[in-house]
Motif scaffolding. Structure first.
Motif, short mmCIF file in Angstrom:
data_model
loop_
_atom_site.label_atom_id
_atom_site.label_comp_id
_atom_site.label_asym_id
_atom_site.label_seq_id
_atom_site.Cartn_x
_atom_site.Cartn_y
_atom_site.Cartn_z
N PHE A 154 0.83 -1.20 0.00
CA PHE A 154 0.00 0.00 0.00
C PHE A 154 0.87 1.25 0.00
N GLY A 155 1.99 1.19 0.70
CA GLY A 155 2.92 2.31 0.71
C GLY A 155 3.52 2.56 -0.66
N ALA A 210 4.10 3.18 5.76
CA ALA A 210 2.86 2.42 5.69
C ALA A 210 2.91 1.20 6.61
N ARG A 247 7.93 5.93 2.04
CA ARG A 247 6.49 5.67 2.03
C ARG A 247 6.16 4.23 2.41
N GLU A 298 1.50 7.15 -6.68
CA GLU A 298 0.49 8.17 -6.95
C GLU A 298 0.96 9.57 -6.58
N LYS A 299 1.80 9.68 -5.55
CA LYS A 299 2.20 11.00 -5.05
C LYS A 299 3.56 11.46 -5.54
N ASP A 312 0.92 4.17 -2.83
CA ASP A 312 0.78 5.56 -2.43
C ASP A 312 1.93 6.39 -2.97
#
Length: 262
Positions: free
Chosen positions: A64-65, A92, A88, A71-72, A68
């Motif tokens: 999930f990290g 997470a 990240r 996306e960022k 993320d």
């Protein structure tokens, strides 16, 4: 420096394509390229954790990290994606570990007892106490104290990330030290720079070997085993020193906060 190639495409070009189109095919290429990074970070975090926390869970949290991070991520910031993603992914995993509250109450209590004793001895001696002095004050042998540090090592892995806080509801990730300040207002930039300086000053107060371990583990991303080889000590000794370093750092920062608010 040689440019990273992903599936026959230069990585920079791939990021430009993804930032423009946000297409699933390009995202999947990036995920496949950096999926091993999740296992790498999960492996580092897993050291010292109890058997009840499975490696597959850590990988799941870390994935999930990674998503993320994809996306960022902004390639215009001139930060390597790997550097950004590691922070990240680790964040997470730590967030999920905190959420499930896996640390036994007895371990938390022992950690608080040692913290309190260290603070008392620092006031008494006017300097950081030695391991032997802490052990004696706790009525432990040196060996018992070392074993206790090993038991507490898993809690200390989360502590340094918890320390990097700028407010009650906002954390200062390690990646903020390399991100462009242009995205912040001038007062925010000044506040973050001040907080980073407080942390740097606190780390500089640590004994040289403990300071080196924190730098190698959190900034150079070496494993405890790799650090042990570099310092010519056992992995368990590195774990003990890491735990002591985080405890000292926590006390230094706590005292600094009291001095600011007192």
């Amino acid at each position: 420096m040689e440019e990273n190639i992903i599936d026959g495409i230069p990585e920079e070009q791939l990021w430009q394509r993804y930032c423009k189109n946000r297409d699933i095919e390009t995202r999947d290429k990036i995920i496949n390229q950096y999926a091993p990074l999740v296992k790498y970070v999960a492996g580092k975090v897993s050291v010292g954790l109890p058997a009840s926390v499975s490696f597959s869970d850590l990988v799941s949290f870390g994935t999930f990290g990674l998503l993320d991070a994809i996306e960022k991520f902004n390639p215009d910031k001139h930060v390597k994606f790997k550097t950004y993603a590691v922070t990240r992914i680790r964040g997470a995993i730590f967030d999920e570990l905190r959420a499930i509250d896996w640390i036994p109450r007895s371990v938390r209590q022992k950690s608080r007892e040692i913290d309190e004793q260290v603070q008392y001895l620092e006031v008494r001696y006017g300097r950081p106490p030695t391991d032997n002095e802490i052990a004696q004050s706790l009525n432990m042998s040196q060996e018992e104290f070392n074993q206790t540090l090993l038991k507490l090592s898993s809690t200390s892995l989360l502590s340094l990330n918890d320390m990097l806080s700028v407010a009650d509801d906002e954390s200062l990730p390690r990646i903020e030290t390399v991100r462009s300040p242009n995205r912040y207002q001038p007062e925010e930039v000044a506040e973050r720079q001040e907080i980073r300086q407080v942390i740097v000053n606190a780390i500089n107060e640590l004994p040289e070997k403990e300071k080196m371990i924190l730098v190698l583990y959190y900034y150079e991303d070496l494993t405890l085993k790799e650090i042990g080889s570099l310092l010519e000590v056992t992995e368990s000794r590195v774990s003990q020193l890491h735990t002591r370093a985080v405890m000292r750092l926590r006390n230094i920062l706590s005292n600094n906060r009291r001095g600011i608010t007192g």
